[in-house]
Design a protein around this motif. Structure first.
Motif, mmCIF file in Angstrom:
data_model
loop_
_atom_site.group_PDB
_atom_site.id
_atom_site.type_symbol
_atom_site.label_atom_id
_atom_site.label_comp_id
_atom_site.label_asym_id
_atom_site.label_seq_id
_atom_site.Cartn_x
_atom_site.Cartn_y
_atom_site.Cartn_z
ATOM 1 N N ASN A 70 19.736 67.011 56.806
ATOM 2 C CA ASN A 70 19.669 67.709 55.523
ATOM 3 C C ASN A 70 20.018 66.701 54.443
ATOM 4 O OD1 ASN A 70 21.176 69.412 53.198
ATOM 5 N ND2 ASN A 70 19.548 70.592 54.146
ATOM 6 N N LEU A 71 19.155 66.635 53.433
ATOM 7 C CA LEU A 71 19.294 65.676 52.342
ATOM 8 C C LEU A 71 19.486 66.429 51.041
ATOM 9 C CD1 LEU A 71 18.964 62.755 51.188
ATOM 10 C CD2 LEU A 71 16.514 63.205 51.121
ATOM 11 N N SER A 72 20.505 66.064 50.282
ATOM 12 C CA SER A 72 20.680 66.671 48.965
ATOM 13 C C SER A 72 20.998 65.580 47.947
ATOM 14 C CB SER A 72 21.779 67.741 48.990
ATOM 15 O OG SER A 72 23.003 67.184 49.394
ATOM 16 N N GLY A 73 20.707 65.894 46.688
ATOM 17 C CA GLY A 73 20.914 64.954 45.583
ATOM 18 C C GLY A 73 20.408 65.600 44.312
ATOM 19 N N SER A 74 19.903 64.782 43.400
ATOM 20 C CA SER A 74 19.409 65.310 42.132
ATOM 21 C C SER A 74 18.073 66.026 42.313
ATOM 22 C CB SER A 74 19.249 64.182 41.106
ATOM 23 O OG SER A 74 20.512 63.709 40.702
ATOM 24 N N ASN A 75 17.917 67.142 41.610
ATOM 25 C CA ASN A 75 16.703 67.958 41.686
ATOM 26 C C ASN A 75 15.463 67.184 41.285
ATOM 27 O OD1 ASN A 75 18.312 70.098 42.396
ATOM 28 N ND2 ASN A 75 18.283 71.054 40.378
ATOM 29 N N SER A 76 14.364 67.536 41.902
ATOM 30 C CA SER A 76 13.027 67.033 41.553
ATOM 31 C C SER A 76 12.908 65.516 41.649
ATOM 32 C CB SER A 76 12.632 67.508 40.145
ATOM 33 O OG SER A 76 12.690 68.914 40.077
ATOM 34 N N GLN A 77 13.628 64.918 42.589
ATOM 35 C CA GLN A 77 13.528 63.479 42.809
ATOM 36 C C GLN A 77 12.847 63.211 44.147
ATOM 37 O OE1 GLN A 77 14.601 60.926 40.662
ATOM 38 N NE2 GLN A 77 14.822 62.653 39.262
ATOM 39 N N THR A 78 12.189 62.051 44.232
ATOM 40 C CA THR A 78 11.610 61.605 45.493
ATOM 41 C C THR A 78 12.552 60.575 46.101
ATOM 42 O OG1 THR A 78 9.365 62.006 44.719
ATOM 43 C CG2 THR A 78 9.616 60.489 46.577
ATOM 44 N N VAL A 79 12.819 60.730 47.389
ATOM 45 C CA VAL A 79 13.771 59.878 48.092
ATOM 46 C C VAL A 79 13.048 59.132 49.202
ATOM 47 C CG1 VAL A 79 15.903 59.873 49.441
ATOM 48 C CG2 VAL A 79 15.629 61.513 47.572
ATOM 49 N N ARG A 80 13.265 57.816 49.266
ATOM 50 C CA ARG A 80 12.715 56.997 50.354
ATOM 51 C C ARG A 80 13.578 57.170 51.600
ATOM 52 N NH1 ARG A 80 12.168 53.226 46.138
ATOM 53 N NH2 ARG A 80 14.235 52.435 46.614
ATOM 54 N N VAL A 81 12.924 57.221 52.764
ATOM 55 C CA VAL A 81 13.622 57.332 54.042
ATOM 56 C C VAL A 81 13.264 56.108 54.884
ATOM 57 C CG1 VAL A 81 13.902 58.700 56.148
ATOM 58 C CG2 VAL A 81 13.513 59.856 53.949
ATOM 59 N N SER A 82 14.284 55.461 55.428
ATOM 60 C CA SER A 82 14.060 54.289 56.271
ATOM 61 C C SER A 82 14.804 54.475 57.592
ATOM 62 C CB SER A 82 14.574 53.035 55.552
ATOM 63 O OG SER A 82 14.526 51.923 56.417
ATOM 64 N N VAL A 83 14.067 54.348 58.691
ATOM 65 C CA VAL A 83 14.671 54.474 60.021
ATOM 66 C C VAL A 83 14.128 53.330 60.888
ATOM 67 C CG1 VAL A 83 15.100 55.983 61.992
ATOM 68 C CG2 VAL A 83 14.625 56.996 59.746
ATOM 69 N N PRO A 84 14.957 52.327 61.172
ATOM 70 C CA PRO A 84 14.485 51.232 62.040
ATOM 71 C C PRO A 84 14.422 51.670 63.499
ATOM 72 C CG PRO A 84 16.778 50.872 61.411
ATOM 73 C CD PRO A 84 16.316 52.108 60.682
ATOM 74 N N ASP A 85 13.780 50.838 64.333
ATOM 75 C CA ASP A 85 13.726 51.113 65.763
ATOM 76 C C ASP A 85 15.143 51.286 66.315
ATOM 77 O OD1 ASP A 85 11.028 50.803 65.508
ATOM 78 O OD2 ASP A 85 10.890 48.971 66.703
ATOM 79 N N VAL A 86 15.246 52.088 67.361
ATOM 80 C CA VAL A 86 16.540 52.385 67.981
ATOM 81 C C VAL A 86 16.532 51.840 69.405
ATOM 82 C CG1 VAL A 86 18.116 54.234 68.672
ATOM 83 C CG2 VAL A 86 16.713 54.507 66.609
ATOM 84 N N ILE A 87 17.562 51.076 69.749
ATOM 85 C CA ILE A 87 17.698 50.602 71.126
ATOM 86 C C ILE A 87 18.452 51.666 71.914
ATOM 87 C CG2 ILE A 87 18.612 48.798 72.658
ATOM 88 C CD1 ILE A 87 16.297 47.918 70.796
ATOM 89 N N LEU A 88 17.810 52.184 72.956
ATOM 90 C CA LEU A 88 18.428 53.169 73.835
ATOM 91 C C LEU A 88 18.926 52.435 75.075
ATOM 92 C CD1 LEU A 88 15.723 55.997 73.674
ATOM 93 C CD2 LEU A 88 17.726 55.667 72.211
ATOM 94 N N THR A 89 20.211 52.569 75.364
ATOM 95 C CA THR A 89 20.825 51.864 76.481
ATOM 96 C C THR A 89 21.016 52.809 77.662
ATOM 97 O OG1 THR A 89 22.006 50.464 74.907
ATOM 98 C CG2 THR A 89 22.820 50.456 77.151
ATOM 99 N N ASN A 90 20.691 52.301 78.854
ATOM 100 C CA ASN A 90 20.886 53.068 80.076
ATOM 101 C C ASN A 90 22.392 53.231 80.296
ATOM 102 O OD1 ASN A 90 21.269 53.719 82.903
ATOM 103 N ND2 ASN A 90 19.141 53.134 83.242
ATOM 104 N N GLN A 91 22.840 54.483 80.364
ATOM 105 C CA GLN A 91 24.275 54.755 80.464
ATOM 106 C C GLN A 91 24.860 54.374 81.821
ATOM 107 O OE1 GLN A 91 25.955 55.857 77.433
ATOM 108 N NE2 GLN A 91 23.961 54.944 77.000
ATOM 109 N N SER A 92 23.999 54.131 82.830
ATOM 110 C CA SER A 92 24.477 53.689 84.150
ATOM 111 C C SER A 92 24.434 52.174 84.299
ATOM 112 C CB SER A 92 23.617 54.307 85.259
ATOM 113 O OG SER A 92 23.634 55.708 85.161
ATOM 114 N N ASP A 93 23.608 51.515 83.476
ATOM 115 C CA ASP A 93 23.438 50.064 83.559
ATOM 116 C C ASP A 93 23.113 49.540 82.161
ATOM 117 O OD1 ASP A 93 22.677 47.439 83.935
ATOM 118 O OD2 ASP A 93 21.283 47.853 85.587
ATOM 119 N N ALA A 94 24.124 49.018 81.488
ATOM 120 C CA ALA A 94 23.983 48.597 80.087
ATOM 121 C C ALA A 94 23.009 47.440 79.898
ATOM 122 C CB ALA A 94 25.355 48.228 79.517
ATOM 123 N N THR A 95 22.564 46.805 80.999
ATOM 124 C CA THR A 95 21.593 45.720 80.864
ATOM 125 C C THR A 95 20.173 46.256 80.727
ATOM 126 O OG1 THR A 95 21.209 45.455 83.242
ATOM 127 C CG2 THR A 95 23.059 44.210 82.273
#
Length: 148
Positions: A70-95
Motif C-alpha cells: 500500500n502506497l500513500s503520499g500526496s494526492n494526484s501524483q505519479t510515483v515511480r516503482v523500482s524493484v531489482p532482482d531478488v536472490i532466493l536462497t535455499n534454506q537447507s543449503d545456503a550455497t
C-alpha cells in the motif's frame, strides 16, 4: 540613476512523504521438478496473480499469491516503482540460490480522494532446471518508490 523593479512569480510544490507498507508476501507455491536432464523452465506469477507454469518438465501445486504493497503520499501524483532482482536462497543449503525477476508496475498513480493510498501488486518469475536443488527458497524484496 533611476531604480528599476521587476516582479517575478515564485512557486513551490510541497509533497507529503511517501509511505510504503507491505500487505502480503509473494508465494510461487510448490514447483515439482520432473525427471531427466533439462533447463530453462520458467515459473511466473503476474501482477494480476495469474500463474504461468507451462513447461512440461515442471508441475506447480499449492497456493500462490502476489506480493502487495500500500502506497500513500500526496494526492494526484505519479510515483515511480523500482524493484531489482531478488536472490532466493535455499534454506537447507545456503550455497544454492534462484533469481526471482520481479514483475512490478513502473509507476503508480496516487488517487485524489477516497481510500488512504493505493495498493499495487508485485509478481515475478524464477527459472529452474533439472539440477535445481530441492528445498525452500526465500529472499526479500527491495521496493523503492519516489515521486516522478
Amino acid at each position: 540613476g533611476a531604480a528599476t523593479t521587476q516582479v517575478a512569480r515564485v512557486s513551490a510544490s510541497v509533497l507529503k512523504p511517501l509511505t510504503l507498507e507491505s500487505i502480503q508476501d509473494l508465494d510461487l507455491g510448490t514447483i515439482v521438478i520432473g525427471a531427466g536432464t533439462w533447463s530453462g523452465a520458467q515459473v511466473a506469477i503476474s501482477q494480476a496473480g495469474a500463474l504461468s507454469c507451462a513447461n512440461p518438465n515442471v508441475t506447480c501445486t499449492g497456493a500462490t499469491q502476489v506480493a502487495q504493497y500500500n502506497l500513500s503520499g500526496s494526492n494526484s501524483q505519479t510515483v515511480r516503482v523500482s524493484v531489482p532482482d531478488v536472490i532466493l536462497t535455499n534454506q537447507s543449503d545456503a550455497t544454492k540460490s534462484l533469481t526471482l525477476v520481479p514483475d512490478a508496475p513502473a509507476t503508480v498513480d496516487l488517487p485524489n480522494s477516497g481510500n488512504k493510498g493505493v495498493t499495487f501488486a508485485v509478481g515475478g518469475s524464477v527459472t529452474v532446471s533439472s539440477s535445481t536443488a530441492d528445498g525452500v527458497y526465500s529472499g526479500t524484496f527491495s521496493v523503492t518508490v519516489d515521486y516522478q
